[in-house]
Design a protein around this motif. Structure first.
Motif, PDB file in Angstrom:
ATOM      1  N   LYS A  61     -55.040  -8.951  92.621  1.00  7.77           N
ATOM      2  CA  LYS A  61     -56.341  -9.227  92.437  1.00  7.77           C
ATOM      3  C   LYS A  61     -56.822  -8.643  91.161  1.00  7.77           C
ATOM      4  CE  LYS A  61     -60.871  -8.960  94.835  1.00  7.77           C
ATOM      5  NZ  LYS A  61     -61.642  -8.227  96.188  1.00  7.77           N
ATOM      6  N   SER A  62     -56.574  -7.715  90.561  1.00  8.44           N
ATOM      7  CA  SER A  62     -57.244  -7.360  89.209  1.00  8.44           C
ATOM      8  C   SER A  62     -56.359  -7.952  88.065  1.00  8.44           C
ATOM      9  CB  SER A  62     -57.031  -5.719  89.403  1.00  8.44           C
ATOM     10  OG  SER A  62     -55.674  -5.208  89.371  1.00  8.44           O
ATOM     11  N   LYS A  66     -60.699 -10.979  86.770  1.00  8.27           N
ATOM     12  CA  LYS A  66     -61.432 -10.232  85.674  1.00  8.27           C
ATOM     13  C   LYS A  66     -62.730 -10.705  85.662  1.00  8.27           C
ATOM     14  CE  LYS A  66     -56.834  -9.334  83.681  1.00  8.27           C
ATOM     15  NZ  LYS A  66     -57.024  -8.033  83.820  1.00  8.27           N
ATOM     16  N   GLU A  83     -63.830  -4.108  81.012  1.00 11.14           N
ATOM     17  CA  GLU A  83     -62.636  -3.258  81.688  1.00 11.14           C
ATOM     18  C   GLU A  83     -63.415  -2.064  82.551  1.00 11.14           C
ATOM     19  OE1 GLU A  83     -60.247  -1.731  78.464  1.00 11.14           O
ATOM     20  OE2 GLU A  83     -59.161  -3.666  78.264  1.00 11.14           O
ATOM     21  N   GLU A  86     -59.364   0.951  87.355  1.00 13.25           N
ATOM     22  CA  GLU A  86     -58.606   0.512  88.391  1.00 13.25           C
ATOM     23  C   GLU A  86     -57.921   1.734  89.411  1.00 13.25           C
ATOM     24  OE1 GLU A  86     -55.800  -1.834  86.727  1.00 13.25           O
ATOM     25  OE2 GLU A  86     -57.309  -3.440  86.314  1.00 13.25           O
ATOM     26  N   SER A  90     -53.340  -0.784  91.662  1.00 14.20           N
ATOM     27  CA  SER A  90     -53.950  -1.705  92.088  1.00 14.20           C
ATOM     28  C   SER A  90     -53.679  -3.081  91.311  1.00 14.20           C
ATOM     29  CB  SER A  90     -55.529  -1.514  91.872  1.00 14.20           C
ATOM     30  OG  SER A  90     -55.874  -1.252  90.538  1.00 14.20           O
ATOM     31  N   GLY A  91     -53.263  -2.859  89.678  1.00 17.55           N
ATOM     32  CA  GLY A  91     -52.964  -4.002  89.044  1.00 17.55           C
ATOM     33  C   GLY A  91     -51.985  -3.822  88.018  1.00 17.55           C
TER      34      GLY A  91
END
Length: 299
Positions: A61-62, A66, A83, A86, A90-91
């Motif tokens: 997802k991340s 964005k 930014e 996170e 997660s990414g």
């Protein structure tokens, strides 16, 4: 008649806003959300359970969704990711792949036609400097409302960079080849030696833009610009970029600074560097596979 009245109203509004903007040294900020869709079934997801798919989608997802901020004045803009912190895992795992293909802050000057982009690739900093190129927009009469802004539609055909991950897809025909017993073994060896052989990028994509004459500057998100108003929405292949908020003349103005760090290269030179690096990685990967296969045969 209705369309004619809408166009006339928009023209009057554009002229009024243009005069207002020209009377003062203004600055604005536009906030965008970018989302790229990816079909997991295309990448072997048919064999995954719903739970596995959900976990992967959450991790990606991340990487696929964005938020960006476009800071602009009459001539310049800088587009950079907003930014946020996170959650662990997660990414960033996917960022190792995307890091070589997604760019840092992007500076555009519509008067001097200057394009600058801060880019890191496998730990090395580059400054991509090139001419700002415009698309051949076809102006439409269709309108829609985005927030408080009346937007007009424009379309164009865009040439896609070969390393634009947003348009990468699995090469068609691979599944059919695998079904043929005589070719299955050879294809498997080929894919092991060259994991990028299954990926392709279309040469061109169709772009739909929605711009508003109420903000009469020819700026927009990412690479997009060149319309008689700020671009508030872009639909390009699998990616949608949508403006969620505009702040005109904020109390605290931000200086639009050109990116300066890194080895200066053109876009063509940068793509050549990526191509060479990917070739080195393929050779290393294929060599390791070959060595393991050789050991297996000796046994």
């Amino acid at each position: 008649m209705k369309k004619l009245l809408q166009n006339f109203t928009a023209l009057v509004l554009f002229c009024f806003c243009a005069v207002s903007f020209a009377q003062k040294d203004f600055q604005g900020k536009a906030y965008y959300m970018s989302k790229t869709t990816m079909d997991l079934d295309e990448w072997g997801g048919r064999e995954m359970t719903p739970e596995q798919k959900k976990r992967i989608e959450e991790r990606m997802k991340s990487f696929l969704e964005k938020e960006y901020i476009l800071t602009f004045n009459k001539e310049e803009s800088i587009y950079k990711e907003d930014e946020k912190l996170e959650a662990p895992g997660s990414g960033r795992g996917w960022g190792g792949f995307s890091g070589g293909f997604t760019g840092g802050p992007k500076y555009k000057n519509v008067k001097s036609k200057e394009l600058l982009q801060d880019q890191e690739f496998f730990g090395k900093q580059f400054l991509i400097k090139d001419e700002l190129k415009s698309l051949e927009w076809k102006m439409g009469t269709e309108t829609k409302q985005i927030g408080q802004y009346t937007c007009f539609k424009a379309t164009a055909t865009k040439t896609v960079d070969g390393f634009d991950w947003r348009s990468m897809r699995r090469r068609r025909g691979d599944d059919d080849k695998d079904k043929k017993e005589g070719e299955k073994k050879n294809d498997s060896i080929k894919k092991d030696d060259d994991p990028m052989s299954e990926i392709e990028v279309p040469k061109t994509i169709e772009v739909v833009a929605w711009y508003t004459p109420q903000v009469p500057i020819n700026q927009g998100p990412d690479d997009y610009w060149g319309l008689p108003g700020l671009i508030l929405e872009i639909n390009a292949d699998r990616t949608t970029i949508l403006c969620t908020k505009i702040v005109m003349n904020p109390d605290e103005k931000e200086e639009i600074e050109k990116p300066k760090k890194g080895d200066e290269v053109t876009k063509a030179e940068y793509n050549e560097i990526i191509t060479k690096k990917m070739q080195e990685m393929r050779e290393m990967y294929g060599g390791r596979r070959g060595n393991r296969g050789g050991r297996g045969r000796r046994n």
